[in-house]
Design a protein around this motif. Structure first.
Motif, PDB file in Angstrom:
ATOM      1  N   CYS B 246       0.825  -1.214   0.000  1.00 50.92           N
ATOM      2  CA  CYS B 246       0.000   0.000   0.000  1.00 50.92           C
ATOM      3  C   CYS B 246       0.860   1.266   0.000  1.00 50.92           C
ATOM      4  N   ASN B 248       3.854   1.528  -1.315  1.00 51.23           N
ATOM      5  CA  ASN B 248       4.394   1.680  -2.664  1.00 51.23           C
ATOM      6  C   ASN B 248       3.346   2.221  -3.633  1.00 51.23           C
ATOM      7  N   ALA B 249       2.111   1.863  -3.437  1.00 49.16           N
ATOM      8  CA  ALA B 249       1.054   2.349  -4.328  1.00 49.16           C
ATOM      9  C   ALA B 249       0.642   3.773  -4.011  1.00 49.16           C
ATOM     10  N   LEU B 250       0.672   4.161  -2.738  1.00 47.13           N
ATOM     11  CA  LEU B 250       0.014   5.411  -2.338  1.00 47.13           C
ATOM     12  C   LEU B 250       0.893   6.396  -1.585  1.00 47.13           C
ATOM     13  N   ASP B 251       2.036   5.981  -1.087  1.00 48.13           N
ATOM     14  CA  ASP B 251       2.954   6.875  -0.381  1.00 48.13           C
ATOM     15  C   ASP B 251       2.242   7.774   0.641  1.00 48.13           C
ATOM     16  N   PRO B 252       1.609   7.170   1.626  1.00 52.11           N
ATOM     17  CA  PRO B 252       0.896   7.974   2.635  1.00 52.11           C
ATOM     18  C   PRO B 252       1.876   8.655   3.594  1.00 52.11           C
TER      19      PRO B 252
END
Lengths: 325, 325
Positions: B246, B248-252
């Motif tokens: 997650c 890697n996908a969204l960089d929260p």
């Protein structure tokens, strides 16, 4: 006739593409050259030349914002932290270009730019929630939610090639293990072909080739090579695992496959990808599965997306403190 | 004194919580009752009663929008497609309640509501990009990007419990295999403990208990049981794989762990979670890793988030065609 909104630049390891893009996402003018090797200053100079050249072709192009999609990790302020395929590290691309070009500049990851381009003017047009995986030498990605590109807190969102599909699995060029890039990139497809040929006695027209890469595997598959077709089906399965994880997290309207390798890999990989996604997305019987389709803009996706992003997000260079406009 | 913005309701398999929530996300008044068993009409009636009861306590509460977070798959129009823990299926919660309550109503997934609550008024306050995993009997989640909850095309975004961590792995209650819920939920922690005890001769104070569930494992770990501690470390590792995908996908900016089981599991799981995330996120040396922290609002997160969501997103019942206000 649509008017120009911005200049988009797409910088990969090999090519540097420049385009003037209209409000509807169509390209009014495009240029292409090799990406300069070796150092940051020649890259900055090349961008400056391309912007000057393409600006000469349109009366209103001199004040257009410039958006730059670049293969690498890019901070929200336009600092390219790491672009291994281009050979740069910690290069303040936005800051340098704002000073030189005296116009608004925005910098983002190239695959994220491509995703935005496809969402606005390509296969994802009319959809507000789109994921795109770009299959090339590596695997990139981009995430569009509510019509806006997700860049993330540090600018590193959309690295869908590094969604983990096999803990402790294949080594990825990023240094970690088990990323989908380690299974579905052109590079890894070639490596897996070689490993399988070395491990077994399977017949394949790939056996004995000097160089086995993703393109060779795709070509062999297209020529009827069963070994290559099976490998691409397996690749499709791993891609399906990564897509399913992303669908469960984000529930997009559509998933796109783009990048140089997608169209060659897809005929053999995509059926398995779709089956694997169906098997791993929550809510069977209570939802429609998002369509998984090929991107359509090809090499234009990155320049279109970079231009759209700049038109919407590039800070004005005066407002950004770079002097009066 | 902050004024009330909405009434938030959080409906889980066991409890139905109602709160009046202020502009700053604080709770002005709260109520709690058991979730009615068995059928949709008793659930709708219970909600109506709770809204009436809490509305009586505040002079301006009669016109407040109502937000409902519910354990299940919820369409954007407020149709609960599937809520197995509550025993409902295809229940048009928003439509029924708009007609009865004559006020704006919004319905969303309970874990997504909790994520929004924590982002606005809890551990994620001041951050605009927050992921939350809720650890309970199952594993839920929520995704906030740019300060807004991501609900997805069909309303099914945020199902972070179904990010895949082991292809072909443990069976998940969702029917698929290898979801992180199948490793990190309270239910699965108990199941894994039993499997390990049955498979080996390891000493553990869990051996011989009538019922081994996640709470028993956490308690044993807290009491110094090495077997239980090792299991929770493994759970932390699987959770780390899901979080890394997650990230890697969204960089929260931040990842939160909430839900009833989080605080008991965390002391043993979280160090391994953090190590595993570090090992699987792209960009070592070029980025800060997002902090992974415990949520702080506890049982209030869901009602706060549901109220915030309703205040911002509930269609006016008049505008929605349910008659004049």
């Amino acid at each position: 006739l649509s008017s120009a909104i911005a200049i988009g630049i797409d910088i990969g390891g090999t090519r540097l593409r420049t385009a003037t893009v209209a409000t509807d996402g169509t390209i009014l003018d495009r240029r292409r050259r090799s990406t300069p090797a070796a150092d940051g200053s020649s890259l900055i100079a090349a961008i400056e030349e391309e912007v000057a050249a393409i600006s000469g072709s349109l009366p209103d192009a001199r004040s257009l914002p410039v958006g730059i999609g670049i293969a690498g990790l890019v901070s929200p302020d336009g600092l390219v932290r790491y672009g291994p395929n281009i050979g740069i590290r910690d290069l303040p691309v936005a800051e340098e270009l704002r000073a030189r070009l005296e116009r608004p500049v925005a910098v983002l990851n190239d695959a994220s730019a491509a995703a935005l381009g496809e969402q606005r003017a390509g296969a994802g047009q009319g959809r507000s929630d789109v994921l795109m995986f770009t299959l090339g030498t590596g695997v990139g990605g981009g995430v569009v939610v509510g019509g806006q590109l997700v860049v993330g807190a540090g600018g590193f969102a959309g690295e869908l090639g590094h969604v983990i599909v096999e803990r402790g699995g294949r080594r990825c060029p990023c240094g970690n293990r088990g990323c989908v890039e380690a299974y579905a990139s052109g590079r890894s497809i070639g490596e897996q072909a070689i490993e399988r040929l070395e491990a077994g006695s399977r017949a394949s027209r790939l056996r004995g080739l000097d160089e086995v890469d993703g393109a060779a595997v795709s070509q062999a598959a297209a020529d009827g090579d069963v070994f290559a077709q099976e490998l691409l089906r397996d690749v499709g399965g791993w891609l399906g695992i990564a897509i399913a994880s992303c669908v469960n997290a984000l529930d997009p309207e559509m998933v796109l496959l783009g990048g140089g390798a997608a169209s060659a890999v897809a005929p053999f990989a995509l059926p398995t990808t779709r089956t694997t996604v169906d098997e791993h997305v929550i809510g069977h019987g209570f939802r429609d599965m998002p369509p998984i389709e090929l991107a359509v803009l090809g090499d234009d996706a990155g320049t279109v997306g970079a231009a759209v992003y700049a038109a919407e997000h590039a800070p004005d260079h005066a407002a950004a403190g770079e002097g009066p406009a």
